[in-house]
Design an enzyme around this catalytic site. Sequence first.
Site, mmCIF file in Angstrom:
data_model
loop_
_atom_site.group_PDB
_atom_site.id
_atom_site.type_symbol
_atom_site.label_atom_id
_atom_site.label_comp_id
_atom_site.label_asym_id
_atom_site.label_seq_id
_atom_site.Cartn_x
_atom_site.Cartn_y
_atom_site.Cartn_z
ATOM 1 N N THR A 308 83.524 10.440 -19.158
ATOM 2 C CA THR A 308 84.084 10.710 -20.480
ATOM 3 C C THR A 308 83.083 11.452 -21.351
ATOM 4 O O THR A 308 83.436 12.407 -22.064
ATOM 5 C CB THR A 308 84.486 9.392 -21.164
ATOM 6 O OG1 THR A 308 85.458 8.715 -20.362
ATOM 7 C CG2 THR A 308 85.066 9.650 -22.548
ATOM 8 N N TRP A 311 82.549 15.014 -20.048
ATOM 9 C CA TRP A 311 83.753 15.814 -20.271
ATOM 10 C C TRP A 311 83.707 16.510 -21.622
ATOM 11 O O TRP A 311 84.169 17.633 -21.778
ATOM 12 C CB TRP A 311 84.994 14.912 -20.196
ATOM 13 C CG TRP A 311 86.291 15.640 -20.441
ATOM 14 C CD1 TRP A 311 87.089 16.262 -19.519
ATOM 15 C CD2 TRP A 311 86.952 15.811 -21.710
ATOM 16 N NE1 TRP A 311 88.196 16.809 -20.126
ATOM 17 C CE2 TRP A 311 88.131 16.547 -21.477
ATOM 18 C CE3 TRP A 311 86.658 15.414 -23.020
ATOM 19 C CZ2 TRP A 311 89.018 16.892 -22.493
ATOM 20 C CZ3 TRP A 311 87.528 15.765 -24.039
ATOM 21 C CH2 TRP A 311 88.692 16.488 -23.767
ATOM 22 N N HIS A 312 83.112 15.829 -22.605
ATOM 23 C CA HIS A 312 83.072 16.386 -23.951
ATOM 24 C C HIS A 312 82.089 17.535 -24.088
ATOM 25 O O HIS A 312 82.235 18.351 -25.005
ATOM 26 C CB HIS A 312 82.730 15.286 -24.962
ATOM 27 C CG HIS A 312 83.887 14.411 -25.303
ATOM 28 N ND1 HIS A 312 84.249 13.323 -24.535
ATOM 29 C CD2 HIS A 312 84.786 14.460 -26.320
ATOM 30 C CE1 HIS A 312 85.311 12.743 -25.075
ATOM 31 N NE2 HIS A 312 85.662 13.414 -26.149
ATOM 32 N N GLY A 313 81.099 17.615 -23.264
ATOM 33 C CA GLY A 313 80.146 18.708 -23.393
ATOM 34 C C GLY A 313 79.061 18.646 -22.346
ATOM 35 O O GLY A 313 78.736 17.580 -21.816
ATOM 36 N N PHE A 456 84.893 21.958 -26.434
ATOM 37 C CA PHE A 456 84.962 21.008 -25.334
ATOM 38 C C PHE A 456 85.947 21.488 -24.278
ATOM 39 O O PHE A 456 86.062 20.900 -23.243
ATOM 40 C CB PHE A 456 85.365 19.623 -25.841
ATOM 41 C CG PHE A 456 84.471 19.147 -26.966
ATOM 42 C CD1 PHE A 456 83.100 19.253 -26.844
ATOM 43 C CD2 PHE A 456 85.017 18.644 -28.133
ATOM 44 C CE1 PHE A 456 82.272 18.826 -27.866
ATOM 45 C CE2 PHE A 456 84.185 18.207 -29.150
ATOM 46 C CZ PHE A 456 82.823 18.307 -29.023
#
Length: 456
Positions: A308, A311-313, A456
């Site tokens: 998680t 996934w954002h960066g 993102f």
Amino acid sequence: MLFSSITFLFFFLPVTLGLHQLVPRRWKNHVLLAASVVFYASGEPVYIALLAFSALVGWLHGLYMTRHPRCRPVLVSAIVFNLAFLLFFKYADFLTGSVNALLGTSIPALGLSLPIGISFYTFQNMSYVLDVYRGDSKAEANFASYATYLCLFPQLIAGPIVRYSDVARELRERTVDTEQFSRGVVRFAVGLGKKVLLANSIGVLAELTVPEGSVLFSWLRAIAYTFQIYFDFAGYSDMAVGMGAMMGFRFPENFDYPYLSRSVTEFWRRWHMTLGGWFRDYVYIPLGGSRVSRWKLVRNVLVVWMLTGIWHGASWNFLLWGLYYGLFLLAEKLLWGKYLKGTVFPHVYVLLATVLGFVLFHSATASDALAEIGRMFGLGGLPVVNATALYYLRSYAVLFVLCALGSTPWPARWARKLQVRGIGTVLQPLAVGACLVLVTACLVDGSFNPFLYFRF
């Protein structure tokens, strides 16, 4: 092209809705597909071929699995293709830099720009193939319909993450009556107001740097960013759901007043719900979920939250941000969750954890985050309060109150009460019109109009 732009609001969206309404049913998907291509190409013309190829890959794999059910090599092929796109364009330079730092090598970075929305449409592509493989969804035989699903502009670049099964029926046959269209317009206006009037306004403070810092000013900036990212992303999700309703689609909800949560676990059931549901259904449960031994439970939670975070960066602070929340969830499940009782302490606990978490999320590096958190707790040698902090506290006090109020269901409840009494029939159109006028004034006059989740 931003939803909160003059071009989108007064040209692109009205033209698209008009054409969608006027053409025969069999051409509606083609209109939306063409509009989505134009929308994406206006901001990312170089990567439109990647988006088209991703759609083709997902569609062909799903089609093949219709003829060869439960074919694991095809499933693996689809996942490898999708993850390869994501790893190459989003994480190649991060991995190269990490290897160089670890081994002392000098592998050159590729310097690729990040395709907008790749994290969202890649996950939708994979969820489709996984659902077809499991038998939870039927494969789409028409490529134009599948491409419309994957490229649909309201949710293309920032979600919510819509699964094919959510919109399969609407892709084949959908109608929009006056009531549904009106609800969509209101929902879009609410999201637009959240984004432009609240997120953009409070975001000015969140991005502000001053030479005379203080503990209070550090807290003001951190809280401002906590509001900014919520109203920015929740506003975008509201606009996506509203536009979907105007076109006959029912997109899933993405936020449910997360700042009212009484535990971090509850917070993540309310925040970015479609992403949480994706990881739950396609990673956490296949790993065994919570019905495993304690050590496997720890593994499952940490794996999900590392994914998680990353996934954002593509940076270490996002990975650490994911682990930060993973540890909170484990601690609540295994240690102190049963003590989160009462009405005040649980809320304070969640809000404190959230604000500090978003400091890590907002910072360029983990060391910057630690330094800022240190300043928030008086470890940076700064005064607790100074004139600069008091000036910005007074200047933004009303906006902070409005943001706090907007983070609750109270405004929606008041609107429903007015609707029941019949007053809302008159006030609602006036409120939507006033919102559009204010937003237009802000967009014409201002320049601070980012959308945070584009990166993102």
